[in-house]
Scaffold this active site. Structure first.
Site, PDB file in Angstrom:
ATOM      1  N   TYR A  36      10.179  -5.963  -4.924  1.00 37.11           N
ATOM      2  CA  TYR A  36      10.679  -7.238  -5.453  1.00 37.11           C
ATOM      3  C   TYR A  36      10.770  -7.185  -6.982  1.00 37.11           C
ATOM      4  O   TYR A  36      11.786  -7.568  -7.581  1.00 37.11           O
ATOM      5  CB  TYR A  36       9.764  -8.377  -5.023  1.00 37.11           C
ATOM      6  CG  TYR A  36      10.267  -9.741  -5.435  1.00 37.11           C
ATOM      7  CD1 TYR A  36      11.097 -10.483  -4.602  1.00 37.11           C
ATOM      8  CD2 TYR A  36       9.930 -10.284  -6.680  1.00 37.11           C
ATOM      9  CE1 TYR A  36      11.580 -11.730  -4.980  1.00 37.11           C
ATOM     10  CE2 TYR A  36      10.406 -11.521  -7.077  1.00 37.11           C
ATOM     11  CZ  TYR A  36      11.231 -12.242  -6.223  1.00 37.11           C
ATOM     12  OH  TYR A  36      11.714 -13.468  -6.612  1.00 37.11           O
ATOM     13  N   GLU A 127      -7.653 -12.879 -18.555  1.00 30.36           N
ATOM     14  CA  GLU A 127      -8.131 -13.352 -17.254  1.00 30.36           C
ATOM     15  C   GLU A 127      -7.577 -12.467 -16.141  1.00 30.36           C
ATOM     16  O   GLU A 127      -6.480 -11.913 -16.286  1.00 30.36           O
ATOM     17  CB  GLU A 127      -7.668 -14.795 -17.014  1.00 30.36           C
ATOM     18  CG  GLU A 127      -8.005 -15.752 -18.136  1.00 30.36           C
ATOM     19  CD  GLU A 127      -7.137 -17.001 -18.133  1.00 30.36           C
ATOM     20  OE1 GLU A 127      -6.408 -17.216 -17.133  1.00 30.36           O
ATOM     21  OE2 GLU A 127      -7.168 -17.757 -19.133  1.00 30.36           O
ATOM     22  N   LYS A 129      -5.526 -11.661 -12.841  1.00 32.24           N
ATOM     23  CA  LYS A 129      -4.357 -12.290 -12.206  1.00 32.24           C
ATOM     24  C   LYS A 129      -4.583 -12.302 -10.699  1.00 32.24           C
ATOM     25  O   LYS A 129      -4.382 -11.308 -10.011  1.00 32.24           O
ATOM     26  CB  LYS A 129      -3.068 -11.547 -12.551  1.00 32.24           C
ATOM     27  CG  LYS A 129      -1.817 -12.233 -11.997  1.00 32.24           C
ATOM     28  CD  LYS A 129      -0.554 -11.485 -12.413  1.00 32.24           C
ATOM     29  CE  LYS A 129       0.675 -12.225 -11.901  1.00 32.24           C
ATOM     30  NZ  LYS A 129       0.735 -12.294 -10.434  1.00 32.24           N
ATOM     31  N   ARG A 150       3.206 -24.976  -6.279  1.00 31.01           N
ATOM     32  CA  ARG A 150       4.100 -24.847  -7.442  1.00 31.01           C
ATOM     33  C   ARG A 150       5.539 -25.072  -7.061  1.00 31.01           C
ATOM     34  O   ARG A 150       6.316 -25.667  -7.813  1.00 31.01           O
ATOM     35  CB  ARG A 150       3.931 -23.461  -8.073  1.00 31.01           C
ATOM     36  CG  ARG A 150       4.823 -23.250  -9.297  1.00 31.01           C
ATOM     37  CD  ARG A 150       4.470 -21.988 -10.036  1.00 31.01           C
ATOM     38  NE  ARG A 150       4.656 -20.801  -9.208  1.00 31.01           N
ATOM     39  CZ  ARG A 150       4.363 -19.574  -9.604  1.00 31.01           C
ATOM     40  NH1 ARG A 150       3.834 -19.382 -10.805  1.00 31.01           N
ATOM     41  NH2 ARG A 150       4.565 -18.540  -8.818  1.00 31.01           N
ATOM     42  N   CYS A 422      -5.862  11.421  26.311  1.00 32.69           N
ATOM     43  CA  CYS A 422      -6.469  11.641  25.001  1.00 32.69           C
ATOM     44  C   CYS A 422      -5.876  12.896  24.371  1.00 32.69           C
ATOM     45  O   CYS A 422      -5.845  13.960  25.019  1.00 32.69           O
ATOM     46  CB  CYS A 422      -7.980  11.785  25.158  1.00 32.69           C
ATOM     47  SG  CYS A 422      -8.833  12.336  23.667  1.00 32.69           S
ATOM     48  N   CYS A 425      -8.972  15.716  24.214  1.00 33.76           N
ATOM     49  CA  CYS A 425      -9.573  16.371  25.382  1.00 33.76           C
ATOM     50  C   CYS A 425      -8.727  16.266  26.650  1.00 33.76           C
ATOM     51  O   CYS A 425      -9.047  16.895  27.653  1.00 33.76           O
ATOM     52  CB  CYS A 425     -10.962  15.799  25.654  1.00 33.76           C
ATOM     53  SG  CYS A 425     -10.949  14.088  26.273  1.00 33.76           S
ATOM     54  N   CYS A 446     -15.368  14.919  25.367  1.00 28.03           N
ATOM     55  CA  CYS A 446     -14.348  14.841  24.315  1.00 28.03           C
ATOM     56  C   CYS A 446     -14.929  15.304  22.980  1.00 28.03           C
ATOM     57  O   CYS A 446     -15.918  14.728  22.500  1.00 28.03           O
ATOM     58  CB  CYS A 446     -13.843  13.405  24.183  1.00 28.03           C
ATOM     59  SG  CYS A 446     -12.556  13.218  22.927  1.00 28.03           S
TER      60      CYS A 446
END
Length: 835
Positions: A36, A127, A129, A150, A422, A425, A446
């Site tokens: 942005y 300060e 932000k 705001r 998995c 294993c 495993c």
């Protein structure tokens, strides 16, 4: 074809407006902060080069987003402005460019010139932000009367009711001296701990997770139900003031913040007054070092000229004050692409999807992997290989995929699916009903779960191998000396003594020095060279343990008794009870009480390890979820091999016995159909089915007309037919029926007559340290007793353990007999119960 400046301007404005609308009005993250900011800077540069194309409603001229229409509009008495930005970035060499665009230098130079002061003499209020949502709070007579977002700077949304739930916001000002009308500006945010707690609950419940704390704060504050806001726990910091009537504030920004703090507003303790460019940069670096450890997210620091007279002289531009600037840190959100999605198996077997990413730098760290948490989260985000995604990294939090840029998805990208097996294993990955987590069912075999499985196996309530700590297990496994629980029974004294020396050594040189007095001269030089070659290597401990050493231990120079005791403990654990071994195997959901119940009812490991899962449900307190977990465990070839290796290594069970006769009532077609979890099949419907089919084989082969003769409702019949058409389900019924036929002849002789506690009511209270109340209940009910939760005149006796309370007092008041735990254990022993 290249775009004209006008076309590029229109495209940039559209992208920025869409992103702002998604963030401010839909609480969605469609592009990262860094993207942005980059687009906004491109637009600013184009508008500067082509001023004739600039428009008053351009994203470079407006603040925030327009009101959504869900709340009443509030017109700000004084505009709520945005801030100009000074950016920094991490270079390819890893160095920080403090002022990548030169904005900070320009800001300081302009202030010095316009105010006629030396740059080093400029005084600022610095300060953090905060990464949240800017709001304005209006107080009249010291009472909070209205709160607004705001919005676009001129008009915001009335969110007073929601802000009243934020505990940091005072409803009545403290102290005295505040103006008659006071507007306080600040930031509503969600603390990291509250954000993580909310998302943890959401993932566990399969709900929508929040993308980041900033979006969380914005989305929460726009909830129409204030109770939701209260549950999500927002926080607040004050950082400025707006309209002031009927009173005056201090003549500097820092002094005003001190006033606000005195009136009850939370003001960040990180605020500091600094001078000149070096003061600003020192503050920037100090806060940057603290950033990851703060309890809230920040994306930079803000510098404000401290004296208000100077602020008034500098004035404003279209969307920002000329006397303040935000100095932004490297972004914690960036955009990259997903190259693959893999499964990572944790120490406890949890299967976590991980996105393998095209490398991208986030907050100064190159990120190549990001967690996707679970399969439900992938489905909600609809993440696919090839997607462009926004990833987030904050503090010590593992980078995660926050959102997907679906509009950039390549053609042919397929939805992701959780694999069946998995990747470590090959055992089955299973998901418990109602849970979002998938797990590897190869608990014992495993490799990813190996250390956890061995530590559990050796624990006090399992095989009780006293002295085998987690550090020992870590190095033994990393060295490859212990790769399965059965390998513990091959450990020798020399290995343990070397291991202790390694763990006590800070580095390999220390180990070599400690080992040298015990080595024979022959070949010691080559051995020491092999060890010293490991210097500086991260895995030196595991590798050093595998270096062959010819030792003759000198008892006066090394303690050996502990090693002998550990070997004895390992040997002693070979002779164990069935309940201990079942618990030691680490089967999901099988704790001590469940292991004891299984052992008591079935009596034989060989029987238990080969049963189809529905038969486990015939045991008290074992439901379908636990039974399935036991079945999944024993269905894995690796787990069965691990058990075989234990038995071959000398592990034996001392209390094997015939299965209890009480199983007989659950060994039939009706209980099997209920236990199998067939949709819609209750006990009564199972009995109806049993009236038209004689056994499981007949049910599997039955035609529709035959089944309809049972009188079951049509939807239930269709559900049953669909269930039987799945080969694994039909096979399960047939296996279970065959197992029942094998089990029946093994059952202990039926005890004639009623149990010794038939018709009696027993109450358990306090802590039963040797037996546990769950297991005591199982035993007592097995002998015919009813175990109740409260004491009355009808209570036959009370079993009182340690720290028994009101139930014991009630029994004594009513004259009900009281047994202690030793009496109960003695009585059970008399009945032939092996504990």
């Amino acid at each position: 074809m290249s775009q004209t400046p006008s076309q590029r301007l229109a495209q940039l404005r559209q992208q920025l407006e869409q992103a702002a609308d998604a963030y401010y009005n839909r609480d969605e993250l469609v592009i990262s902060d860094a993207d942005y900011d980059g687009l906004l800077r491109q637009l600013q540069a184009l508008e500067a080069a082509h001023p004739e194309l600039q428009q008053s409603d351009s994203p470079t001229q407006v603040i925030g987003g327009r009101a959504s229409g869900r709340f009443a509009e509030v017109t700000h008495a004084l505009p709520m402005l945005s801030l100009g930005n000074a950016f920094c970035k991490i270079g390819d060499d890893g160095a920080l460019d403090e002022d990548a665009g030169g904005e900070l230098a320009t800001f300081i130079a302009r202030l010095a010139q316009d105010l006629g002061r030396p740059a080093d003499a400029l005084v600022f209020s610095a300060e953090p932000k905060l990464d949240g949502l800017a709001i304005s709070l209006r107080y009249e007579g010291g009472v909070f009367v209205q709160g607004a977002t705001r919005g676009d700077g001129a008009t915001g949304e009335d969110v007073t009711a929601n802000l009243r739930t934020v505990s940091d916001i005072p409803q009545q000002l403290a102290g005295s001296g505040w103006p008659a009308v006071l507007e306080v500006r600040g930031e509503v945010y969600m603390a990291r701990a509250d954000f993580e707690a909310y998302n943890t609950r959401a993932r566990a419940q399969g709900g929508k997770v929040l993308a980041n704390p900033r979006n969380a704060a914005a989305g929460t504050l726009r909830q129409l139900d204030a109770r939701v806001v209260a549950e999500r726990r927002l926080s607040f910091f004050a950082y400025a003031t707006g309209m002031v009537e009927g009173g005056e504030l201090a003549d500097s920004h820092s002094a005003t913040l001190a006033q606000l703090r005195g009136w009850g507003f939370p003001v960040s303790e990180l605020c500091q007054v600094v001078s000149g460019r070096q003061g600003l940069l020192d503050y920037f670096h100090r806060i940057g070092k603290l950033r990851d450890s703060l309890p809230f997210d920040i994306d930079g620091v803000v510098y404000k000229l401290d004296d208000k007279a100077g602020q008034q002289r500098m004035g404003f531009v279209a969307r920002a004050p000329r006397w303040a600037i935000a100095h932004k840190f490297p972004a914690q959100e960036q955009t990259t692409t997903v190259e693959d999605i893999e499964i990572q198996i944790g120490r406890t077997g949890a299967a976590t999807p991980v996105a393998r990413l095209a490398p991208v730098q986030v907050a100064g760290v190159v990120v190549t992997n990001a967690t996707l948490h679970n399969a439900d989260q992938i489905a909600r985000l609809d993440v696919r290989v090839g997607d462009t995604v926004i990833i987030r990294r904050a503090g010590d939090v593992i980078p995660e995929v926050a959102s997907v840029r679906h509009e950039l998805r390549p053609a042919g990208a397929l939805p992701w699916q959780m694999p069946d097996a998995c990747p470590v294993c090959g055992a089955e990955l299973v998901q418990e009903e109602g849970m979002v987590v998938w797990r590897c069912s190869g608990e014992l075999s495993c490799p990813a779960q190996r250390k956890e499985a061995i530590a559990h196996f050796a624990s006090r309530k399992a095989m009780d191998i006293d002295g085998l700590g987690e550090k020992f297990i870590e190095v033994l496994v990393d060295a490859g000396i212990v790769s399965a629980v059965a390998d513990l029974y091959r450990l020798d004294r020399d290995t343990l003594l070397k291991l202790k020396l390694i763990l006590d050594a800070g580095q390999v040189e220390d180990y070599a020095m400690a080992l040298q007095p015990h080595m024979s001269l022959l070949g010691s030089g080559a051995t020491l060279q092999s060890l010293l070659a490991l210097s500086g290597q991260a895995d030196w401990q595991a590798r050093a343990l595998t270096v062959p050493v010819d030792v003759a231990w000198q008892p006066k120079k090394i303690a050996t008794r502990w090693a002998d005791k550990l070997i004895d403990a390992i040997d002693a654990s070979r002779q164990t009870t069935l309940a201990r071994l079942l618990y030691a195997l680490g089967i999901e959901h099988v704790g001590e009480a469940t292991a004891k119940t299984l052992a008591q009812w079935f009596g034989d490991l060989e029987l238990i390890r080969h049963l189809p899962w529905p038969l486990y449900t015939q045991v008290p307190d074992i439901g379908g979820e636990v039974a399935r977990a036991i079945g999944h465990f024993f269905d894995q070839a690796g787990n069965q091999q691990a058990i075989d290796a234990l038995l071959a290594g000398g592990v034996s069970i001392s209390d094997t016995h015939a299965p209890t006769a009480r199983l007989r009532a659950g060994l039939g077609l009706v209980p099997l159909l209920v236990a199998a979890g067939i949709p819609g099949i209750t006990a009564k419907r199972a009995e109806a089915l049993a009236s038209v089919v004689k056994d499981a084989a007949s049910l599997v082969d039955a035609e529709g007309m035959q089944l309809s003769a049972s009188g079951l409702p049509g939807p239930v019949l269709r559900g049953l037919t669909d269930w039987l058409e799945v080969p694994a389900n039909a096979e399960l019924l047939l296996r279970a029926e065959a197992a029942m036929a094998r089990l029946l002849p093994l059952l202990a002789e039926e005890v004639s007559g009623a149990g010794p506690l038939e018709g009696q009511t027993v109450v358990l209270t306090g802590t039963l340290s040797a037996l546990g109340r769950d297991q005591a209940k199982v035993h007592l009910e097995g002998f015919g007793a009813k175990v109740a939760g409260s004491v009355s005149k009808k209570t036959s006796f009370v079993v009182a353990g340690a720290e028994a309370g009101s139930k014991l007092a009630k029994a004594q008041e009513l004259g009900v007999p009281v047994w202690d735990e030793q009496q109960l254990l003695a009585w059970l022993g008399e009945q032939g119960v092996v504990l």
